[in-house]
Design a protein around this motif. Structure first.
Motif, PDB file in Angstrom:
ATOM      1  N   ALA A 135      -9.949   0.920  14.217  1.00  0.00           N
ATOM      2  CA  ALA A 135     -11.053   1.382  13.400  1.00  0.00           C
ATOM      3  C   ALA A 135     -10.480   1.894  12.088  1.00  0.00           C
ATOM      4  O   ALA A 135      -9.406   2.498  12.079  1.00  0.00           O
ATOM      5  CB  ALA A 135     -11.807   2.504  14.113  1.00  0.00           C
ATOM      6  N   PRO A 136     -11.154   1.692  10.946  1.00  0.00           N
ATOM      7  CA  PRO A 136     -10.604   2.097   9.653  1.00  0.00           C
ATOM      8  C   PRO A 136     -10.205   3.561   9.576  1.00  0.00           C
ATOM      9  O   PRO A 136      -9.203   3.891   8.960  1.00  0.00           O
ATOM     10  CB  PRO A 136     -11.733   1.794   8.664  1.00  0.00           C
ATOM     11  CG  PRO A 136     -12.484   0.685   9.307  1.00  0.00           C
ATOM     12  CD  PRO A 136     -12.402   0.949  10.795  1.00  0.00           C
ATOM     13  N   ALA A 137     -10.905   4.467  10.211  1.00  0.00           N
ATOM     14  CA  ALA A 137     -10.573   5.886  10.149  1.00  0.00           C
ATOM     15  C   ALA A 137      -9.220   6.176  10.789  1.00  0.00           C
ATOM     16  O   ALA A 137      -8.581   7.157  10.473  1.00  0.00           O
ATOM     17  CB  ALA A 137     -11.650   6.722  10.813  1.00  0.00           C
ATOM     18  N   ALA A 138      -8.794   5.316  11.694  1.00  0.00           N
ATOM     19  CA  ALA A 138      -7.527   5.533  12.400  1.00  0.00           C
ATOM     20  C   ALA A 138      -6.357   4.858  11.694  1.00  0.00           C
ATOM     21  O   ALA A 138      -5.251   4.843  12.212  1.00  0.00           O
ATOM     22  CB  ALA A 138      -7.645   5.004  13.823  1.00  0.00           C
ATOM     23  N   ALA A 139      -6.598   4.306  10.531  1.00  0.00           N
ATOM     24  CA  ALA A 139      -5.554   3.541   9.851  1.00  0.00           C
ATOM     25  C   ALA A 139      -4.415   4.419   9.381  1.00  0.00           C
ATOM     26  O   ALA A 139      -4.631   5.482   8.836  1.00  0.00           O
ATOM     27  CB  ALA A 139      -6.149   2.804   8.635  1.00  0.00           C
ATOM     28  N   GLU A 140      -3.228   3.938   9.626  1.00  0.00           N
ATOM     29  CA  GLU A 140      -2.031   4.548   9.078  1.00  0.00           C
ATOM     30  C   GLU A 140      -1.164   3.433   8.553  1.00  0.00           C
ATOM     31  O   GLU A 140      -0.917   2.463   9.254  1.00  0.00           O
ATOM     32  CB  GLU A 140      -1.273   5.331  10.136  1.00  0.00           C
ATOM     33  CG  GLU A 140      -1.958   6.616  10.544  1.00  0.00           C
ATOM     34  CD  GLU A 140      -1.069   7.432  11.466  1.00  0.00           C
ATOM     35  OE1 GLU A 140       0.163   7.381  11.298  1.00  0.00           O
ATOM     36  OE2 GLU A 140      -1.611   8.096  12.333  1.00  0.00           O
ATOM     37  N   VAL A 141      -0.734   3.555   7.323  1.00  0.00           N
ATOM     38  CA  VAL A 141       0.103   2.524   6.720  1.00  0.00           C
ATOM     39  C   VAL A 141       1.507   2.712   7.249  1.00  0.00           C
ATOM     40  O   VAL A 141       2.076   3.784   7.189  1.00  0.00           O
ATOM     41  CB  VAL A 141       0.067   2.598   5.183  1.00  0.00           C
ATOM     42  CG1 VAL A 141       1.024   1.591   4.591  1.00  0.00           C
ATOM     43  CG2 VAL A 141      -1.343   2.370   4.696  1.00  0.00           C
ATOM     44  N   GLU A 164      -7.109   3.214  -0.385  1.00  0.00           N
ATOM     45  CA  GLU A 164      -8.020   3.362   0.758  1.00  0.00           C
ATOM     46  C   GLU A 164      -8.563   2.017   1.228  1.00  0.00           C
ATOM     47  O   GLU A 164      -8.682   1.772   2.432  1.00  0.00           O
ATOM     48  CB  GLU A 164      -9.158   4.324   0.420  1.00  0.00           C
ATOM     49  CG  GLU A 164      -8.707   5.762   0.316  1.00  0.00           C
ATOM     50  CD  GLU A 164      -7.922   6.239   1.540  1.00  0.00           C
ATOM     51  OE1 GLU A 164      -8.402   6.037   2.679  1.00  0.00           O
ATOM     52  OE2 GLU A 164      -6.827   6.801   1.358  1.00  0.00           O
ATOM     53  N   VAL A 165      -8.900   1.140   0.306  1.00  0.00           N
ATOM     54  CA  VAL A 165      -9.368  -0.201   0.688  1.00  0.00           C
ATOM     55  C   VAL A 165      -8.264  -0.931   1.439  1.00  0.00           C
ATOM     56  O   VAL A 165      -8.498  -1.517   2.503  1.00  0.00           O
ATOM     57  CB  VAL A 165      -9.828  -0.999  -0.553  1.00  0.00           C
ATOM     58  CG1 VAL A 165      -9.942  -2.488  -0.246  1.00  0.00           C
ATOM     59  CG2 VAL A 165     -11.161  -0.459  -1.057  1.00  0.00           C
ATOM     60  N   ASN A 166      -7.054  -0.887   0.908  1.00  0.00           N
ATOM     61  CA  ASN A 166      -5.935  -1.553   1.578  1.00  0.00           C
ATOM     62  C   ASN A 166      -5.712  -0.987   2.971  1.00  0.00           C
ATOM     63  O   ASN A 166      -5.483  -1.730   3.924  1.00  0.00           O
ATOM     64  CB  ASN A 166      -4.656  -1.415   0.752  1.00  0.00           C
ATOM     65  CG  ASN A 166      -4.599  -2.366  -0.423  1.00  0.00           C
ATOM     66  OD1 ASN A 166      -5.549  -3.073  -0.723  1.00  0.00           O
ATOM     67  ND2 ASN A 166      -3.473  -2.358  -1.108  1.00  0.00           N
ATOM     68  N   THR A 206       0.827  -1.200   0.000  1.00  0.00           N
ATOM     69  CA  THR A 206       0.000   0.000   0.000  1.00  0.00           C
ATOM     70  C   THR A 206       0.865   1.256   0.000  1.00  0.00           C
ATOM     71  O   THR A 206       0.578   2.217  -0.717  1.00  0.00           O
ATOM     72  CB  THR A 206      -0.955  -0.004   1.206  1.00  0.00           C
ATOM     73  OG1 THR A 206      -1.738  -1.200   1.154  1.00  0.00           O
ATOM     74  CG2 THR A 206      -1.872   1.204   1.199  1.00  0.00           C
ATOM     75  N   GLY A 207       1.921   1.238   0.775  1.00  0.00           N
ATOM     76  CA  GLY A 207       2.840   2.376   0.792  1.00  0.00           C
ATOM     77  C   GLY A 207       3.452   2.640  -0.567  1.00  0.00           C
ATOM     78  O   GLY A 207       3.584   3.788  -0.998  1.00  0.00           O
ATOM     79  N   GLN A 208       3.801   1.575  -1.266  1.00  0.00           N
ATOM     80  CA  GLN A 208       4.377   1.726  -2.601  1.00  0.00           C
ATOM     81  C   GLN A 208       3.349   2.327  -3.565  1.00  0.00           C
ATOM     82  O   GLN A 208       3.671   3.228  -4.340  1.00  0.00           O
ATOM     83  CB  GLN A 208       4.878   0.382  -3.126  1.00  0.00           C
ATOM     84  CG  GLN A 208       6.094  -0.118  -2.382  1.00  0.00           C
ATOM     85  CD  GLN A 208       6.435  -1.560  -2.720  1.00  0.00           C
ATOM     86  OE1 GLN A 208       5.581  -2.351  -3.125  1.00  0.00           O
ATOM     87  NE2 GLN A 208       7.689  -1.918  -2.537  1.00  0.00           N
ATOM     88  N   MET A 209       2.130   1.839  -3.529  1.00  0.00           N
ATOM     89  CA  MET A 209       1.092   2.372  -4.413  1.00  0.00           C
ATOM     90  C   MET A 209       0.746   3.815  -4.053  1.00  0.00           C
ATOM     91  O   MET A 209       0.545   4.650  -4.922  1.00  0.00           O
ATOM     92  CB  MET A 209      -0.190   1.526  -4.337  1.00  0.00           C
ATOM     93  CG  MET A 209      -0.131   0.250  -5.101  1.00  0.00           C
ATOM     94  SD  MET A 209      -1.745  -0.540  -5.317  1.00  0.00           S
ATOM     95  CE  MET A 209      -2.512  -0.399  -3.729  1.00  0.00           C
ATOM     96  N   ALA A 210       0.656   4.096  -2.755  1.00  0.00           N
ATOM     97  CA  ALA A 210       0.245   5.421  -2.291  1.00  0.00           C
ATOM     98  C   ALA A 210       1.207   6.498  -2.754  1.00  0.00           C
ATOM     99  O   ALA A 210       0.792   7.637  -3.011  1.00  0.00           O
ATOM    100  CB  ALA A 210       0.121   5.429  -0.774  1.00  0.00           C
ATOM    101  N   VAL A 238      -6.447   4.599  -8.480  1.00  0.00           N
ATOM    102  CA  VAL A 238      -5.463   4.021  -7.576  1.00  0.00           C
ATOM    103  C   VAL A 238      -5.777   4.412  -6.137  1.00  0.00           C
ATOM    104  O   VAL A 238      -5.614   3.615  -5.221  1.00  0.00           O
ATOM    105  CB  VAL A 238      -4.019   4.442  -7.955  1.00  0.00           C
ATOM    106  CG1 VAL A 238      -3.013   3.857  -6.986  1.00  0.00           C
ATOM    107  CG2 VAL A 238      -3.696   4.010  -9.367  1.00  0.00           C
ATOM    108  N   GLY A 239      -6.250   5.626  -5.946  1.00  0.00           N
ATOM    109  CA  GLY A 239      -6.591   6.091  -4.599  1.00  0.00           C
ATOM    110  C   GLY A 239      -7.611   5.200  -3.928  1.00  0.00           C
ATOM    111  O   GLY A 239      -7.522   4.941  -2.723  1.00  0.00           O
TER     112      GLY A 239
END
Length: 134
Positions: free
Chosen positions: A127-133, A114-116, A28-32, A109-110
């Motif tokens: 929780a998904p809102a708190a996600a950090e890759v 976001e799904v990842n 995900t980091g690579q794609m982002a 791609v975005g």
């Protein structure tokens, strides 16, 4: 320490969930890093250049991860609840379609990122809102 020994140590010390989270975070980091530029590109030609500059490989790696996950989820011995398995398989099918659309020069791609990130957060128990890759 050799790479094989390092990989063996990781497999022995991490749970499958931790391994999935680590791999998906990296992908995900690579794609982002390329997603915003790709999704804001004005033409398919500009998006094609970004695909050629490494994004295609990132997308292929992400698609491979989701295909492996889909295969694992479809196995009868998979211990996840049937409803969760079905939902994740549906999501894997969406990722496949979305990836094909992106590789065809369409924006999106975005959405994959976001799904990842939501799945990474779930694997981390957040929780998904708190996600950090990572």
């Amino acid at each position: 320490m050799s790479i094989a020994a390092y990989n063996s140590t990781i497999r022995e010390s991490e749970t499958p969930r931790q391994i999935e989270r680590r791999i998906l975070s990296r992908v995900t980091g690579q794609m982002a890093s390329r997603a915003e530029a790709y999704d804001r590109a004005d033409s398919r030609l500009d998006r094609g250049a970004l695909l050629s500059d490494g994004l295609r490989n990132d997308l292929a790696t992400n698609q491979k991860f989701w295909n492996e996950l889909k295969y694992d989820l479809a196995q009868p011995e998979n211990a996840l609840p049937a409803e969760l398995r079905a939902g994740l398989i549906s999501l894997a099918l969406w990722v496949d379609r979305q990836t094909n659309a992106v590789m065809g020069g369409n924006a999106g791609v975005g959405a994959l990122v976001e799904v990842n990130r939501s799945i990474v957060a779930g694997l981390a128990g957040q929780a998904p809102a708190a996600a950090e890759v990572a």
